[in-house]
Design a protein around this motif. Structure first.
Motif, PDB file in Angstrom:
ATOM      1  N   PRO A  76       0.804  -1.227   0.000  1.00  0.00           N
ATOM      2  CA  PRO A  76       0.000   0.000   0.000  1.00  0.00           C
ATOM      3  C   PRO A  76       0.838   1.278   0.000  1.00  0.00           C
ATOM      4  N   ASP A  77       2.041   1.231   0.577  1.00  0.00           N
ATOM      5  CA  ASP A  77       2.912   2.414   0.550  1.00  0.00           C
ATOM      6  C   ASP A  77       3.291   2.742  -0.891  1.00  0.00           C
ATOM      7  N   LEU A  79       1.611   1.856  -3.539  1.00  0.00           N
ATOM      8  CA  LEU A  79       0.408   2.299  -4.251  1.00  0.00           C
ATOM      9  C   LEU A  79       0.087   3.758  -3.937  1.00  0.00           C
ATOM     10  N   ALA A  80       0.362   4.179  -2.711  1.00  0.00           N
ATOM     11  CA  ALA A  80       0.121   5.584  -2.343  1.00  0.00           C
ATOM     12  C   ALA A  80       0.975   6.489  -3.219  1.00  0.00           C
TER      13      ALA A  80
END
Lengths: 227, 274
Positions: A76-77, A79-80
């Motif tokens: 998710p990091d 993707l952010a």
């Protein structure tokens, strides 16, 4: 702020996944400070060449890629950060089009017929957008004929096919065959998904096999360097 | 998740003693501990049960003064009588954002007074889904109590957005479906009063069981998934902080799983050394 400082701040904002001033960023401390969106506007306002801004995006995403590979960043990091670039591209793209060559090319992507998986595909989309590609997503369970029709309409440089099942990877072979039969010989075909492999890609006549989203980016950037 | 730190409550023996002996440092350490571990609000309850109303009034103001000095966090004035709360509110004089704890569906004159106090300052008020018959065992009855409470609040000028409903929980050791009743009540409250918030005390759920930290933590995590906005708890307990982080993670409140990954980096989920 000098131009260099703006670009440094922009790179940092992307690496931290700091979308805009409302966003807290990777470390949770960045709310209220200018994020990617604000800094792109600042950079354009300062008269920085959109092409240079695009280079900054790439440098930032490379750094994120390294952090992900080393295990420092979770998915998710990454993707952010990719989302930051994807959103910022909406601002940058028109400016790029006004100048010389726009972006890096068009990528058409689909999960093949019979297969309903889209998590991996969606991660690849986010990463591609983050890397500066225009992405057209046809969704899941897409029949071969629809993919061929979309190629006609959208004229992509790349086609990505995803399948998560051993039963549906067979469908990929049909899709590749139909694309080539329709005369699209220049479009580069990328395949991916758990059951697929380098050998399988070769066997069905696809150009590239991608293990995951990062591998997709590395391989597609490789084709850019070669051209 | 809005964390209301519950430690400064005179029903705890250590706090009762600290208040009676005016042990300032004892109270400060209780407050700063909760501050350090992420409490958003510090609950202040001076009801030792042994003094007069005047005594509790003075003690609550004493707690307020200490809190104002040692923390920047928001405060919760916690007492049963409107006089005590009103006096503390006047003393606090909006020097810090604050809220009131609590009323229930009995709606006695005292409680109506507390609603009026909340309305006059326009501060949030915690309302318990119980009445003079106690905590009802069904979702329907708890929701009906919330309806009644909301009518009284609105007619006195306290809007839906200022009410924190506590759906309450009965021990699962005596009725194994009771945690589920609480989860469903949270969901129903959110549906019926979308602007209101929900909060919850935890420890009752595991009364009479073992491994209570585990049960309380799982209960909190699951409640977060049903939409719980706030918990009245002790954030200095690791099991609670873990439950809050995983609750926000699974409840869809942790964008890019950032709070989770930060907590991971800070070692919140590291295995305990034996």
């Amino acid at each position: 702020m000098s131009k260099n400082k703006t670009l440094e701040a922009l790179k940092h904002a992307i690496v931290m996944g700091h979308l805009d001033s409302d966003d807290e960023g990777y470390d949770g401390m960045m709310e209220g400070t200018p994020g990617t969106m604000e800094l792109v506007e600042t950079a354009l306002g300062d008269g920085i060449d959109p092409q240079v801004i695009l280079t900054t995006f790439n440098e930032a995403m490379e750094k994120v890629g390294v952090k992900f590979e080393s295990g420092e960043y979770l998915l998710p990091d990454m993707l952010a950060s990719a989302e930051c670039v994807g959103e910022a591209m909406d601002i940058l793209e028109p400016k790029l089009a006004a100048g010389s060559g726009s972006g890096k090319g068009k990528f058409l992507i689909a999960t093949v017929k019979g297969d309903l998986h889209d998590i991996g595909k969606n991660i690849v989309i986010t990463m591609l957008k983050g890397a500066g590609y225009q992405v057209k997503d046809l969704g899941i369970d897409v029949p071969a004929d629809d993919i061929v029709a979309a190629i006609k309409e959208y004229q992509p440089n790349y086609v990505g096919l995803s399948a998560l099942l051993t039963t549906t990877m067979i469908e990929m072979e049909q899709v590749v065959k139909k694309i080539r039969e329709a005369g699209f010989n220049d479009v580069k075909i990328f395949i991916g998904g758990a059951p697929t492999s380098e050998e399988f890609a070769k066997k069905i006549g696809a150009d590239m096999h991608c293990r995951d989203a990062m591998d997709t980016i590395e391989k597609i950037e490789g084709t850019q360097d070669a051209s | 998740m809005i964390i209301i730190g519950e430690r400064v409550n005179a029903t705890r023996k250590a706090i009762k003693t600290a208040i009676e002996q005016k042990d300032r440092d004892g109270i400060i350490s209780e407050i700063t501990l909760q501050d350090k571990y992420g409490a958003d609000y510090i609950d202040l309850n001076a009801g030792t049960g042994s003094g007069t109303v005047q005594q509790e009034m003075d003690d609550l103001c004493w707690l307020v003064d200490i809190a104002l000095e040692c923390t920047e966090k928001h405060l919760v004035l916690d007492a049963a009588s409107p006089e005590i709360l009103s006096n503390a509110a006047e003393h606090l004089n909006n020097r810090r954002p604050w809220m009131l704890n609590s009323i229930n569906g009995e709606l006695s004159q005292e409680e109506l007074g507390i609603i009026e106090l909340a309305a006059s300052y326009q501060v949030p008020l915690i309302a318990l889904a119980m009445d003079s018959d106690g905590i009802p065992p069904t979702v329907e009855k708890r929701l009906a109590i919330c309806e009644t409470i909301m009518q009284e609040c609105e007619s006195r000028g306290l809007g839906e957005d200022k009410v924190f409903f506590d759906p309450l929980v009965l021990p699962i050791s005596t009725d194994h479906k009771q945690a589920l009743v609480t989860f469903q009540t949270i969901a129903k409250i959110k549906e019926r009063f979308p602007k209101a918030k929900t909060t919850l005390g935890l420890s009752n759920v595991s009364h009479g069981l073992k491994k209570r930290a585990l049960v309380n933590g799982s209960f909190l995590t699951t409640a977060a998934c049903f939409g719980l906005d706030s918990a009245i708890c002790d954030p200095s307990r690791k099991s609670i902080r873990r439950a809050i982080v995983t609750g926000d993670l699974l409840g869809g409140k942790d964008r890019f799983c950032r709070k989770f990954s930060r907590s991971l980096r800070q070692g919140l989920f590291d295995e305990e050394k034996k």
